[in-house]
Write a protein that holds these residues in place. Structure first.
Motif, PDB file in Angstrom:
ATOM      1  N   CYS A   1       0.555   0.343   3.016  1.00 42.72           N
ATOM      2  CA  CYS A   1       1.430   0.690   1.902  1.00 42.72           C
ATOM      3  C   CYS A   1       1.049   2.088   1.422  1.00 42.72           C
ATOM      4  CB  CYS A   1       1.278  -0.326   0.774  1.00 42.72           C
ATOM      5  SG  CYS A   1       2.175   0.098  -0.737  1.00 42.72           S
ATOM      6  N   VAL A   2       2.015   2.991   1.361  1.00 45.05           N
ATOM      7  CA  VAL A   2       1.793   4.353   0.874  1.00 45.05           C
ATOM      8  C   VAL A   2       2.405   4.476  -0.511  1.00 45.05           C
ATOM      9  CG1 VAL A   2       2.322   6.796   1.222  1.00 45.05           C
ATOM     10  CG2 VAL A   2       1.696   5.360   3.178  1.00 45.05           C
ATOM     11  N   CYS A   3       1.601   4.860  -1.487  1.00 40.18           N
ATOM     12  CA  CYS A   3       2.049   4.940  -2.876  1.00 40.18           C
ATOM     13  C   CYS A   3       1.830   6.349  -3.413  1.00 40.18           C
ATOM     14  CB  CYS A   3       1.297   3.922  -3.730  1.00 40.18           C
ATOM     15  SG  CYS A   3       1.812   3.903  -5.457  1.00 40.18           S
ATOM     16  N   CYS A   4       2.912   7.016  -3.826  1.00 42.64           N
ATOM     17  CA  CYS A   4       2.809   8.366  -4.396  1.00 42.64           C
ATOM     18  C   CYS A   4       2.637   8.234  -5.901  1.00 42.64           C
ATOM     19  CB  CYS A   4       4.055   9.171  -4.052  1.00 42.64           C
ATOM     20  SG  CYS A   4       3.890  10.925  -4.457  1.00 42.64           S
ATOM     21  N   CYS A   5       1.401   8.365  -6.356  1.00 44.51           N
ATOM     22  CA  CYS A   5       1.080   8.112  -7.764  1.00 44.51           C
ATOM     23  C   CYS A   5      -0.290   8.703  -8.056  1.00 44.51           C
ATOM     24  CB  CYS A   5       1.069   6.603  -8.009  1.00 44.51           C
ATOM     25  SG  CYS A   5       0.805   6.093  -9.712  1.00 44.51           S
ATOM     26  N   ASP A   6      -0.535   9.095  -9.315  1.00 45.45           N
ATOM     27  CA  ASP A   6      -1.870   9.588  -9.634  1.00 45.45           C
ATOM     28  C   ASP A   6      -2.833   8.414  -9.778  1.00 45.45           C
ATOM     29  OD1 ASP A   6      -2.645   9.170 -12.736  1.00 45.45           O
ATOM     30  OD2 ASP A   6      -0.488   9.469 -12.567  1.00 45.45           O
ATOM     31  N   THR A   7      -4.101   8.695  -9.573  1.00 45.67           N
ATOM     32  CA  THR A   7      -5.126   7.656  -9.485  1.00 45.67           C
ATOM     33  C   THR A   7      -5.185   6.786 -10.733  1.00 45.67           C
ATOM     34  OG1 THR A   7      -6.469   9.077  -8.060  1.00 45.67           O
ATOM     35  CG2 THR A   7      -7.584   7.233  -9.124  1.00 45.67           C
ATOM     36  N   ALA A   8      -5.242   7.411 -11.896  1.00 41.74           N
ATOM     37  CA  ALA A   8      -5.410   6.655 -13.143  1.00 41.74           C
ATOM     38  C   ALA A   8      -4.230   5.732 -13.408  1.00 41.74           C
ATOM     39  CB  ALA A   8      -5.609   7.614 -14.316  1.00 41.74           C
ATOM     40  N   THR A   9      -3.025   6.224 -13.149  1.00 39.55           N
ATOM     41  CA  THR A   9      -1.827   5.404 -13.379  1.00 39.55           C
ATOM     42  C   THR A   9      -1.799   4.209 -12.439  1.00 39.55           C
ATOM     43  OG1 THR A   9      -0.562   7.339 -14.113  1.00 39.55           O
ATOM     44  CG2 THR A   9       0.696   5.410 -13.406  1.00 39.55           C
ATOM     45  N   TYR A  10      -2.089   4.453 -11.164  1.00 41.22           N
ATOM     46  CA  TYR A  10      -2.075   3.345 -10.207  1.00 41.22           C
ATOM     47  C   TYR A  10      -3.155   2.324 -10.542  1.00 41.22           C
ATOM     48  CZ  TYR A  10      -2.087   0.657  -5.923  1.00 41.22           C
ATOM     49  OH  TYR A  10      -2.016  -0.383  -5.031  1.00 41.22           O
ATOM     50  N   LEU A  11      -4.315   2.808 -10.924  1.00 45.22           N
ATOM     51  CA  LEU A  11      -5.437   1.920 -11.209  1.00 45.22           C
ATOM     52  C   LEU A  11      -5.115   0.955 -12.348  1.00 45.22           C
ATOM     53  CD1 LEU A  11      -8.384   1.162 -10.616  1.00 45.22           C
ATOM     54  CD2 LEU A  11      -9.084   2.999 -12.173  1.00 45.22           C
ATOM     55  N   THR A  12      -4.347   1.405 -13.310  1.00 48.16           N
ATOM     56  CA  THR A  12      -3.995   0.557 -14.457  1.00 48.16           C
ATOM     57  C   THR A  12      -3.266  -0.709 -14.027  1.00 48.16           C
ATOM     58  OG1 THR A  12      -3.825   2.510 -15.880  1.00 48.16           O
ATOM     59  CG2 THR A  12      -2.779   0.502 -16.653  1.00 48.16           C
ATOM     60  N   GLU A  13      -2.387  -0.576 -13.026  1.00 45.51           N
ATOM     61  CA  GLU A  13      -1.581  -1.722 -12.569  1.00 45.51           C
ATOM     62  C   GLU A  13      -2.093  -2.314 -11.256  1.00 45.51           C
ATOM     63  OE1 GLU A  13       0.748  -2.902 -14.470  1.00 45.51           O
ATOM     64  OE2 GLU A  13       0.547  -1.281 -15.943  1.00 45.51           O
ATOM     65  N   MET A  14      -3.181  -1.814 -10.743  1.00 46.37           N
ATOM     66  CA  MET A  14      -3.658  -2.209  -9.411  1.00 46.37           C
ATOM     67  C   MET A  14      -4.122  -3.662  -9.375  1.00 46.37           C
ATOM     68  SD  MET A  14      -6.681  -0.380  -7.157  1.00 46.37           S
ATOM     69  CE  MET A  14      -8.087  -1.272  -7.838  1.00 46.37           C
ATOM     70  N   PRO A  15      -3.721  -4.425  -8.356  1.00 40.02           N
ATOM     71  CA  PRO A  15      -4.267  -5.771  -8.194  1.00 40.02           C
ATOM     72  C   PRO A  15      -5.718  -5.701  -7.740  1.00 40.02           C
ATOM     73  CG  PRO A  15      -2.905  -5.191  -6.311  1.00 40.02           C
ATOM     74  CD  PRO A  15      -2.741  -4.082  -7.306  1.00 40.02           C
ATOM     75  N   HIS A  16      -6.425  -6.805  -7.826  1.00 46.33           N
ATOM     76  CA  HIS A  16      -7.830  -6.837  -7.418  1.00 46.33           C
ATOM     77  C   HIS A  16      -7.943  -6.565  -5.915  1.00 46.33           C
ATOM     78  CE1 HIS A  16     -12.007  -7.934  -8.340  1.00 46.33           C
ATOM     79  NE2 HIS A  16     -12.051  -8.307  -7.074  1.00 46.33           N
ATOM     80  N   VAL A  17      -8.968  -5.790  -5.527  1.00 42.85           N
ATOM     81  CA  VAL A  17      -9.178  -5.451  -4.121  1.00 42.85           C
ATOM     82  C   VAL A  17     -10.630  -5.720  -3.718  1.00 42.85           C
ATOM     83  CG1 VAL A  17      -7.361  -3.698  -4.033  1.00 42.85           C
ATOM     84  CG2 VAL A  17      -9.684  -3.029  -4.678  1.00 42.85           C
TER      85      VAL A  17
ATOM     86  N   LEU B   1      -7.864   5.505  -3.332  1.00 42.72           N
ATOM     87  CA  LEU B   1      -7.224   6.010  -4.542  1.00 42.72           C
ATOM     88  C   LEU B   1      -7.082   7.521  -4.579  1.00 42.72           C
ATOM     89  CD1 LEU B   1      -8.944   3.591  -7.064  1.00 42.72           C
ATOM     90  CD2 LEU B   1      -6.491   3.681  -6.566  1.00 42.72           C
ATOM     91  N   THR B   2      -7.594   8.203  -3.564  1.00 38.22           N
ATOM     92  CA  THR B   2      -7.490   9.668  -3.471  1.00 38.22           C
ATOM     93  C   THR B   2      -7.158  10.016  -2.023  1.00 38.22           C
ATOM     94  OG1 THR B   2      -9.902   9.766  -3.164  1.00 38.22           O
ATOM     95  CG2 THR B   2      -9.076  10.131  -5.395  1.00 38.22           C
ATOM     96  N   GLY B   3      -6.013   9.573  -1.553  1.00 35.25           N
ATOM     97  CA  GLY B   3      -5.691   9.534  -0.124  1.00 35.25           C
ATOM     98  C   GLY B   3      -5.789  10.838   0.643  1.00 35.25           C
ATOM     99  N   GLY B   4      -5.297  11.957   0.060  1.00 39.60           N
ATOM    100  CA  GLY B   4      -5.347  13.235   0.773  1.00 39.60           C
ATOM    101  C   GLY B   4      -4.622  13.187   2.100  1.00 39.60           C
ATOM    102  N   PHE B   5      -5.209  13.790   3.115  1.00 42.05           N
ATOM    103  CA  PHE B   5      -4.615  13.823   4.457  1.00 42.05           C
ATOM    104  C   PHE B   5      -4.666  12.446   5.118  1.00 42.05           C
ATOM    105  CE2 PHE B   5      -5.145  15.658   9.011  1.00 42.05           C
ATOM    106  CZ  PHE B   5      -3.793  15.506   9.266  1.00 42.05           C
ATOM    107  N   GLY B   6      -5.536  11.561   4.623  1.00 43.05           N
ATOM    108  CA  GLY B   6      -5.554  10.192   5.117  1.00 43.05           C
ATOM    109  C   GLY B   6      -6.561   9.886   6.203  1.00 43.05           C
ATOM    110  N   VAL B   7      -7.456  10.822   6.489  1.00 41.78           N
ATOM    111  CA  VAL B   7      -8.413  10.618   7.577  1.00 41.78           C
ATOM    112  C   VAL B   7      -9.378   9.472   7.259  1.00 41.78           C
ATOM    113  CG1 VAL B   7     -10.283  11.672   8.925  1.00 41.78           C
ATOM    114  CG2 VAL B   7      -8.254  13.011   8.334  1.00 41.78           C
ATOM    115  N   ASP B   8     -10.024   9.523   6.100  1.00 41.17           N
ATOM    116  CA  ASP B   8     -10.938   8.444   5.733  1.00 41.17           C
ATOM    117  C   ASP B   8     -10.199   7.115   5.629  1.00 41.17           C
ATOM    118  OD1 ASP B   8     -13.470   9.699   5.590  1.00 41.17           O
ATOM    119  OD2 ASP B   8     -12.961  10.584   3.655  1.00 41.17           O
ATOM    120  N   PHE B   9      -9.026   7.132   5.017  1.00 44.31           N
ATOM    121  CA  PHE B   9      -8.247   5.902   4.879  1.00 44.31           C
ATOM    122  C   PHE B   9      -7.969   5.283   6.242  1.00 44.31           C
ATOM    123  CE2 PHE B   9      -4.114   3.826   5.098  1.00 44.31           C
ATOM    124  CZ  PHE B   9      -4.269   2.815   4.170  1.00 44.31           C
TER     125      PHE B   9
END
Length: 221
Positions: free
Chosen positions: A98-114, A55-63
């Protein structure tokens, strides 16, 4: 920027530096991203599952490393430039996601279960100064936690190594509604005699006591 980024990557991300065409972000993002050593260590904590989201992708190394054990992978980042860089790099590195350009709180509201949610909140304020307490980071994970625990089986946080880990555990468990989630594991990660990361894993299936793990150097990873 690309020359400086590749020079840093040779030390910090050697396997990425060997890949032709990897795009490097501005200096601050290179400075803040995890090293390859510490990112690989997180794979052990993250484990495997059906789906994960950073939810905080940054450069993507951890992801990139954490996501390898999951069938569905989602990278979320609000900075458009970083999203474009990450999408190009994942393609060159062979990581389908899947790459999603969105802020964390907004994405989390609609996020499916993970199966797993990973968050590494930014530890700098609007003036560029460093912050350390959980509530001063962006996003404020204590505010997001009630919704996070509804949407994920496990949650992995990367926090400042300057934090008192006992207080961090207490703060997260107090923010978890009805004590649904407990902190199952605390990992204190050190490289080259320097404490680099504090990792906390929350798990709704946690029944045993809290496990605290201290690791140092590549031999432990």
């Amino acid at each position: 920027q690309q020359i400086a980024g590749r020079q840093t990557a040779r030390r910090k991300l050697p396997s990425w530096a060997e890949v032709e065409g990897v795009v490097y972000p501005p200096h601050l993002n290179m400075e803040q991203c995890s090293s390859e050593q510490t990112a690989r260590y997180k794979v052990k904590i993250a484990g495997e599952g059906e789906s994960m989201v950073d939810l905080t992708g940054g450069f993507g190394v951890d992801f990139y490393w954490i996501s390898q054990g999951f069938r569905q992978r989602t990278y979320v980042e609000q900075n458009e430039q970083l999203c474009a860089i990450a999408q190009e790099n994942f393609r060159r590195l062979g990581r389908s996601c899947c790459v999603c350009c969105c802020d964390t709180a907004t994405y989390l509201t609609e996020m499916p279960h993970v199966s797993l949610a990973f968050l590494d909140p930014a530890r700098r304020n609007e003036h560029g100064g460093r912050t350390y307490s959980i509530e001063d980071c962006t996003p404020n994970i204590l505010e997001l936690l009630p919704l996070l625990v509804q949407k994920a089986d496990r949650i992995l946080f990367k926090l400042s190594p300057m934090l008192d880990w006992r207080k961090a555990v207490s703060d997260l468990e107090n923010a978890s509604p009805n004590g649904v989630f407990k902190v199952a594991e605390v990992h204190i990660v050190s490289v080259d005699n320097e404490c680099k990361e504090l990792l906390l894993l929350l798990d709704k299936e946690q029944t045993d006591g809290l496990s605290v793990v201290c690791v140092h150097g590549a031999s432990s990873f």
